[in-house]
Design a protein around this motif. Sequence first.
Motif, PDB file in Angstrom:
ATOM      1  N   ARG A 192      -8.152  10.929  -4.534  1.00 49.47           N
ATOM      2  CA  ARG A 192      -9.036  10.313  -3.633  1.00 49.47           C
ATOM      3  C   ARG A 192      -8.804   8.926  -4.080  1.00 49.47           C
ATOM      4  NH1 ARG A 192     -14.744  12.993  -7.073  1.00 49.47           N
ATOM      5  NH2 ARG A 192     -14.864  14.467  -5.448  1.00 49.47           N
ATOM      6  N   TRP A 193      -7.681   8.484  -5.080  1.00 44.52           N
ATOM      7  CA  TRP A 193      -7.074   7.365  -4.942  1.00 44.52           C
ATOM      8  C   TRP A 193      -6.885   7.120  -3.652  1.00 44.52           C
ATOM      9  CZ3 TRP A 193      -4.155   4.106  -9.692  1.00 44.52           C
ATOM     10  CH2 TRP A 193      -3.546   3.448  -9.088  1.00 44.52           C
ATOM     11  N   ILE A 194      -5.660   8.478  -3.662  1.00 43.25           N
ATOM     12  CA  ILE A 194      -4.615   8.696  -1.879  1.00 43.25           C
ATOM     13  C   ILE A 194      -5.648   8.803  -1.197  1.00 43.25           C
ATOM     14  CG2 ILE A 194      -3.310   9.642  -1.343  1.00 43.25           C
ATOM     15  CD1 ILE A 194      -1.964  10.849  -4.002  1.00 43.25           C
ATOM     16  N   ASP A 195      -6.445   8.812  -0.856  1.00 36.99           N
ATOM     17  CA  ASP A 195      -7.027   8.667   0.206  1.00 36.99           C
ATOM     18  C   ASP A 195      -7.880   7.298   1.158  1.00 36.99           C
ATOM     19  OD1 ASP A 195      -7.351  12.093   0.649  1.00 36.99           O
ATOM     20  OD2 ASP A 195      -9.019  12.298  -0.526  1.00 36.99           O
ATOM     21  N   ARG A 196      -7.626   6.940  -0.263  1.00 35.04           N
ATOM     22  CA  ARG A 196      -9.178   5.888   0.116  1.00 35.04           C
ATOM     23  C   ARG A 196      -7.548   4.365   0.497  1.00 35.04           C
ATOM     24  NH1 ARG A 196     -11.094   6.123  -5.047  1.00 35.04           N
ATOM     25  NH2 ARG A 196      -8.948   4.929  -5.822  1.00 35.04           N
TER      26      ARG A 196
ATOM     27  N   ILE B 133       0.595  -1.284  -0.442  1.00 32.51           N
ATOM     28  CA  ILE B 133       0.132  -0.120  -0.059  1.00 32.51           C
ATOM     29  C   ILE B 133       0.888   0.997   0.374  1.00 32.51           C
ATOM     30  CG2 ILE B 133      -2.144   1.505   1.364  1.00 32.51           C
ATOM     31  CD1 ILE B 133      -2.565  -1.471   2.215  1.00 32.51           C
ATOM     32  N   ASP B 134       2.029   1.367   0.408  1.00 31.80           N
ATOM     33  CA  ASP B 134       3.164   2.333   1.047  1.00 31.80           C
ATOM     34  C   ASP B 134       3.686   2.479  -0.206  1.00 31.80           C
ATOM     35  OD1 ASP B 134       2.093   2.634   3.580  1.00 31.80           O
ATOM     36  OD2 ASP B 134       3.857   1.529   4.058  1.00 31.80           O
ATOM     37  N   THR B 135       3.912   1.348  -0.733  1.00 33.75           N
ATOM     38  CA  THR B 135       5.082   1.812  -2.641  1.00 33.75           C
ATOM     39  C   THR B 135       3.400   2.202  -3.640  1.00 33.75           C
ATOM     40  OG1 THR B 135       6.315   0.036  -1.599  1.00 33.75           O
ATOM     41  CG2 THR B 135       6.602   0.472  -3.977  1.00 33.75           C
ATOM     42  N   VAL B 136       2.253   1.725  -3.636  1.00 25.74           N
ATOM     43  CA  VAL B 136       1.940   1.904  -3.780  1.00 25.74           C
ATOM     44  C   VAL B 136       1.350   3.522  -4.379  1.00 25.74           C
ATOM     45  CG1 VAL B 136      -0.127   2.241  -5.692  1.00 25.74           C
ATOM     46  CG2 VAL B 136       0.399  -0.069  -5.042  1.00 25.74           C
ATOM     47  N   GLN B 137       1.166   3.887  -2.831  1.00 26.87           N
ATOM     48  CA  GLN B 137       1.205   5.595  -2.813  1.00 26.87           C
ATOM     49  C   GLN B 137       2.527   6.805  -3.307  1.00 26.87           C
ATOM     50  OE1 GLN B 137      -1.406   5.855   0.971  1.00 26.87           O
ATOM     51  NE2 GLN B 137      -0.280   8.152   0.907  1.00 26.87           N
ATOM     52  N   TRP B 138       3.358   6.008  -2.928  1.00 26.65           N
ATOM     53  CA  TRP B 138       5.009   7.117  -2.938  1.00 26.65           C
ATOM     54  C   TRP B 138       4.838   7.163  -4.332  1.00 26.65           C
ATOM     55  CZ3 TRP B 138       9.566   7.604  -0.381  1.00 26.65           C
ATOM     56  CH2 TRP B 138       9.883   7.527  -0.165  1.00 26.65           C
ATOM     57  N   HIS B 139       3.695   6.057  -5.185  1.00 22.01           N
ATOM     58  CA  HIS B 139       4.164   6.344  -6.851  1.00 22.01           C
ATOM     59  C   HIS B 139       3.172   7.882  -7.091  1.00 22.01           C
ATOM     60  CE1 HIS B 139       7.248   3.597  -6.015  1.00 22.01           C
ATOM     61  NE2 HIS B 139       7.981   3.617  -7.663  1.00 22.01           N
TER      62      HIS B 139
ATOM     63  N   GLN C 244      -8.148   4.773  15.089  1.00 26.39           N
ATOM     64  CA  GLN C 244      -7.889   6.463  14.012  1.00 26.39           C
ATOM     65  C   GLN C 244      -9.614   6.561  13.559  1.00 26.39           C
ATOM     66  OE1 GLN C 244      -4.571   8.047  13.275  1.00 26.39           O
ATOM     67  NE2 GLN C 244      -4.003   6.702  15.520  1.00 26.39           N
ATOM     68  N   MET C 245     -10.229   7.430  14.318  1.00 28.21           N
ATOM     69  CA  MET C 245     -11.337   8.470  14.335  1.00 28.21           C
ATOM     70  C   MET C 245     -11.311   9.488  12.845  1.00 28.21           C
ATOM     71  SD  MET C 245     -13.068   8.266  17.699  1.00 28.21           S
ATOM     72  CE  MET C 245     -12.256   6.678  18.922  1.00 28.21           C
ATOM     73  N   LYS C 246     -10.951   8.940  11.866  1.00 31.25           N
ATOM     74  CA  LYS C 246     -11.393   9.576  10.982  1.00 31.25           C
ATOM     75  C   LYS C 246     -12.414   9.889  10.246  1.00 31.25           C
ATOM     76  CE  LYS C 246      -7.047   7.587   8.606  1.00 31.25           C
ATOM     77  NZ  LYS C 246      -5.548   8.352   7.881  1.00 31.25           N
ATOM     78  N   MET C 247     -12.217  11.487  10.435  1.00 30.45           N
ATOM     79  CA  MET C 247     -13.665  11.878   9.878  1.00 30.45           C
ATOM     80  C   MET C 247     -14.181  13.014   9.415  1.00 30.45           C
ATOM     81  SD  MET C 247     -14.110  14.594  13.570  1.00 30.45           S
ATOM     82  CE  MET C 247     -15.779  15.101  13.185  1.00 30.45           C
TER      83      MET C 247
ATOM     84  N   ARG D  77      -4.377   1.912   4.431  1.00 29.83           N
ATOM     85  CA  ARG D  77      -2.974   1.899   5.444  1.00 29.83           C
ATOM     86  C   ARG D  77      -3.446   1.801   6.793  1.00 29.83           C
ATOM     87  NH1 ARG D  77       0.019   6.990   6.707  1.00 29.83           N
ATOM     88  NH2 ARG D  77       1.836   6.410   7.669  1.00 29.83           N
ATOM     89  N   THR D  78      -3.879   2.882   7.295  1.00 34.40           N
ATOM     90  CA  THR D  78      -4.787   3.050   8.561  1.00 34.40           C
ATOM     91  C   THR D  78      -5.343   1.714   9.275  1.00 34.40           C
ATOM     92  OG1 THR D  78      -5.182   5.432   8.513  1.00 34.40           O
ATOM     93  CG2 THR D  78      -6.484   4.049  10.160  1.00 34.40           C
TER      94      THR D  78
END
Length: 200
Positions: A72-76, A46-52, A183-186, A81-82
């Motif tokens: 929006r992909w990065i947000d997902r 997940i981290d590697t895809v997001q890095w790119h 992680q209570m992401k709002m 990741r969380t």
Amino acid sequence: MFTELCNKIFDQSIADYHLHNSVNQPILNPYEKAAIEHLLYLKNWIDTVQWHLEDIIRDPLIDPVKALEIKRWIDRSNQERTDVVEYIDSYFLEQFRTVSPLANASINTESPAWAIDRLSILALKIYHMREEATRADASAEHREACQRKLDILLDQRNDLGAAITLLLEDIGAGKKYMKVYKQMKMYNDPSLNPVLYAKS
């Protein structure tokens, strides 16, 4: 040591990704789903895809519609990741469930899994800084500067690995205790994000 296992799997995940070097390639996790190795590989993938994705979105000529799609992909990806970090912490909670904390036991500033999250990102920094330090089409000055940064990153990984190892030992000995906050992401929750619930 657990951190050596982490580093080995993170390096494996990064190498596997770069066989095709495409954010669209499917993950082929080689580990059994029930194994902690599966979670570590997934976490780093997940981290590697997001890095790119973060590289791609910084293209100054990117089409704005494409940029929004990637954002929006990065947000997902951040949510995934969380979630995986919390699964890894659940593994540690199970590992240490029979440990009774000492009377003077203290809590750490972060859980083991969030420290391992930083170890995963460090593996990516090391991989890409090594690429820059050995880039044939770069100047000697660029390669030397990147080698100095790479040396610092490698030192940082050793220090972080030692700190995680000590934390796990202290939890196992009852000197520290784990307390995991979800992680209570709002902004992802339609009932908590005012922009979203105003539209319903």
